[in-house]
Design a protein around this motif. Structure first.
Motif, short mmCIF file in Angstrom:
data_model
loop_
_atom_site.label_atom_id
_atom_site.label_comp_id
_atom_site.label_asym_id
_atom_site.label_seq_id
_atom_site.Cartn_x
_atom_site.Cartn_y
_atom_site.Cartn_z
N UNK A 66 7.67 11.39 -11.77
CA UNK A 66 7.28 10.00 -11.94
C UNK A 66 6.70 9.44 -10.65
N UNK A 67 5.72 8.58 -10.77
CA UNK A 67 5.13 7.90 -9.63
C UNK A 67 6.11 6.86 -9.10
N UNK A 120 0.85 -1.20 0.00
CA UNK A 120 0.00 0.00 0.00
C UNK A 120 0.88 1.24 0.00
N UNK A 121 1.64 1.46 -1.08
CA UNK A 121 2.57 2.59 -1.09
C UNK A 121 1.85 3.92 -1.12
N UNK A 122 2.46 4.96 -0.54
CA UNK A 122 1.87 6.30 -0.65
C UNK A 122 1.89 6.77 -2.09
N UNK A 123 1.03 7.72 -2.39
CA UNK A 123 1.00 8.30 -3.74
C UNK A 123 2.14 9.31 -3.84
N UNK A 124 3.32 8.77 -4.11
CA UNK A 124 4.58 9.51 -4.03
C UNK A 124 5.07 9.84 -5.43
N UNK A 153 -10.41 22.58 9.81
CA UNK A 153 -10.61 21.14 9.69
C UNK A 153 -9.44 20.39 10.32
N UNK A 154 -9.74 19.18 10.73
CA UNK A 154 -8.71 18.24 11.16
C UNK A 154 -9.19 16.85 10.78
N UNK A 155 -8.29 16.08 10.16
CA UNK A 155 -8.67 14.74 9.73
C UNK A 155 -7.41 13.91 9.49
N UNK A 156 -7.62 12.64 9.20
CA UNK A 156 -6.51 11.73 8.90
C UNK A 156 -6.92 10.81 7.76
N UNK A 157 -5.94 10.44 6.94
CA UNK A 157 -6.19 9.56 5.80
C UNK A 157 -5.00 8.64 5.56
N UNK A 158 -5.22 7.47 4.97
CA UNK A 158 -4.10 6.67 4.50
C UNK A 158 -3.34 7.44 3.41
N UNK A 159 -2.04 7.29 3.38
CA UNK A 159 -1.24 8.01 2.38
C UNK A 159 -1.47 7.47 0.97
N UNK A 160 -2.16 6.35 0.85
CA UNK A 160 -2.46 5.76 -0.46
C UNK A 160 -3.83 6.16 -0.97
N UNK A 161 -4.50 7.09 -0.31
CA UNK A 161 -5.86 7.50 -0.67
C UNK A 161 -5.90 8.09 -2.09
N UNK A 162 -6.84 7.70 -2.93
CA UNK A 162 -6.96 8.28 -4.28
C UNK A 162 -7.15 9.79 -4.22
N UNK A 163 -6.44 10.49 -5.11
CA UNK A 163 -6.53 11.95 -5.17
C UNK A 163 -5.59 12.67 -4.24
N UNK A 164 -4.91 11.94 -3.37
CA UNK A 164 -3.93 12.52 -2.44
C UNK A 164 -2.54 12.29 -3.02
N UNK A 165 -1.75 13.37 -3.19
CA UNK A 165 -0.44 13.26 -3.84
C UNK A 165 0.64 13.91 -2.98
#
Length: 483
Positions: A24-25, A15-19, A211-223
């Protein structure tokens, strides 16, 4: 349960981050030349939790399960000391040069959970998220500041209202956010935390940025868009720090990202955002980890400076002794801040035991001014020796015998001396060393604003009252004598 290094690496691989690096990805950061060094370092930190020598320091038991010590909710001063010892053990492994080891943000989430009533309708979300992080022992990163487009104007007055991260709309499944934050250090994490940024001014439209929130680093649309890497190579001889500790810094972009309701902690409340860190004790606990980290870092400077001076016979000179003694003074100051923070801890309004803020504010305001001097002292002791630094391959080449002759030290063989000076170079003059200084200068924010905040929150009244009383009694004595 407390995580292993293999589990951390496997999570990154699957589950790699969207890095994004140089356009390049990054498909597998565990093998990428820029990231694999820090991945191995992070895995080694997790593995220490299972080493029989360190298990009791780095973990605690609750209901038959072992958790990382940074998740322990302190109820006594001994609990705080246990947390401090765990911070120090991890920090010593990387000489205090890793600013985003997971214990840093674990301390924040722990404090939020212990003071969860502060978050009102989202209190259960905060508690659940803390348990999720604790039970899976996840690594986190965060991003606090808005892009530097026009700092003279509020978020809503930027060229696009969604340059800062803001709420676009609310849906049945959660909130949709758009915008960017900088700077996320250590994107090789499982989760990204978007907590309250610097002071959010009241005004029309400000609520959508509260706002305050948390998400997985692999979430779609998060770069995560990375800066240029500072890794000079894989050799721990040539690049002893950057080959292992390039945490990376990123611009975080939210391209209409859905945040599920269970991951929302603050929504639309400017006041909650502006007081979250202090009111919950999160500020105190993150600063506790930091003062321990900076103590370890200062110890590393003292060790390197002392070995350098001895290695070339410079420790016989008074001005060199003075410089090393200066580091000792800084180190003892950091230790004093650390000790006082734990010993003068008090409960906050939610019953959480928090370290003393006065000591921590002293440390976090002083260290950004000390660090450039620490770097300068190493440069002054090393002088041209920090420039004349052959590589590991040179010591394997045909001129190795000559290098052994001309680069030896008073107490060190040539390769040992060069290895030591290369470490000093990576702490000071390399790209890694320069980034460390910039990081330390602005770690907690603009130093001027930090001083202004300290001025406004510090209780000066007892000291003013003492002077008033002194002047009153002095005047009274003067009048009586005159009479």
């Amino acid at each position: 349960m407390a995580r292993t290094g293999a589990e951390y690496i496997e999570a990154l691989r699957t589950r790699p981050p969207n890095l994004w690096y140089r356009g390049e990805k990054v498909e597998d950061p565990t093998t990428h030349p820029v990231f694999r060094g820090i991945v191995r370092t992070m895995a080694a930190l997790y593995d220490l939790q299972h080493d029989p020598r360190y298990r009791e320091v780095l973990t605690y038991e609750e209901e038959g399960r072992r958790h990382g010590m940074s998740f322990l909710i302190p109820k006594t001063k001994e609990d705080l000391r246990r947390r401090g010892r765990a911070y120090k053990l991890w920090a010593d492994q990387h000489l205090g040069m890793m600013g985003r080891s997971p214990d840093y943000l674990n301390a924040v989430v722990m404090a939020y959970a212990a003071s969860a009533d502060y978050f009102g309708e989202f209190a259960d979300n905060v508690r659940s998220y803390y348990r999720y992080l604790r039970d899976h022992d996840l690594a986190t990163t965060h991003a606090l500041t808005n892009p530097q487009v026009n700092r003279a104007k509020p978020p809503s007055a930027q060229p696009d209202p969604y340059i800062p991260v803001g709420v676009v709309r609310q849906t049945e499944g959660g909130i949709v956010v758009r915008g960017a934050r900088m700077t996320a250090t250590f994107p090789l994490a499982d989760e990204v935390l978007i907590f309250p940024s610097t002071l959010l001014k009241e005004g029309p439209g400000a609520e959508k940025y509260a706002i305050a929130f948390a998400l997985p680093t692999s979430t779609p649309g998060l770069h995560f868009v990375c800066r240029e890497g500072l890794v000079g190579g894989d050799s721990p001889f040539d690049h002893p720090l950057s080959s292992r500790l390039e945490e990376m810094d990123c611009l975080v972009i939210f391209d209409d990202v859905l945040v599920p309701w269970e991951r929302v902690f603050i929504l639309g409340n400017v006041e909650l955002c502006n007081h979250a860190y202090a009111a919950t004790g999160a500020l105190h606990h993150m600063a506790h980890q930091v003062v321990v980290l900076k103590t370890a870092k200062t110890e590393a400077f003292l060790g390197v400076a002392s070995l350098m001076a001895e290695g070339i016979g410079a420790d016989a000179y008074g001005h060199v002794q003075e410089k090393i003694a200066e580091i000792i003074v800084y180190l003892e100051a950091m230790r004093a801040f650390w000790t006082r923070a734990e010993e003068e801890a008090k409960e906050n309004a939610y019953g959480l035991l928090v370290p003393d803020r006065g000591a921590l504010d002293g440390a976090r305001n002083l260290y950004p001014r000390l660090y450039p001097r620490l770097r300068e002292i190493l440069e002054q002791i090393g002088a041209s020796g920090l420039i004349t630094l052959p590589s590991e391959k040179d010591f394997r080449g045909p001129l190795a015998p000559l290098l052994e002759k001309y680069l030896q030290g008073a107490t060190l063989e040539a390769k040992e001396r060069v290895a030591l000076f290369r470490l000093a170079w990576d702490m000071t003059l390399s790209g890694f060393g320069a980034r460390q200084e910039l990081y330390e200068r602005f770690f907690f924010g603009d130093p001027v604003r930090m001083y202004q905040t300290l001025y406004s929150v510090y209780d000066k009244e007892p000291y003013k009252a003492r002077i008033r009383e002194f002047l009153r009694t002095s005047l009274q004595v003067f009048q009586e004598v005159g009479a």
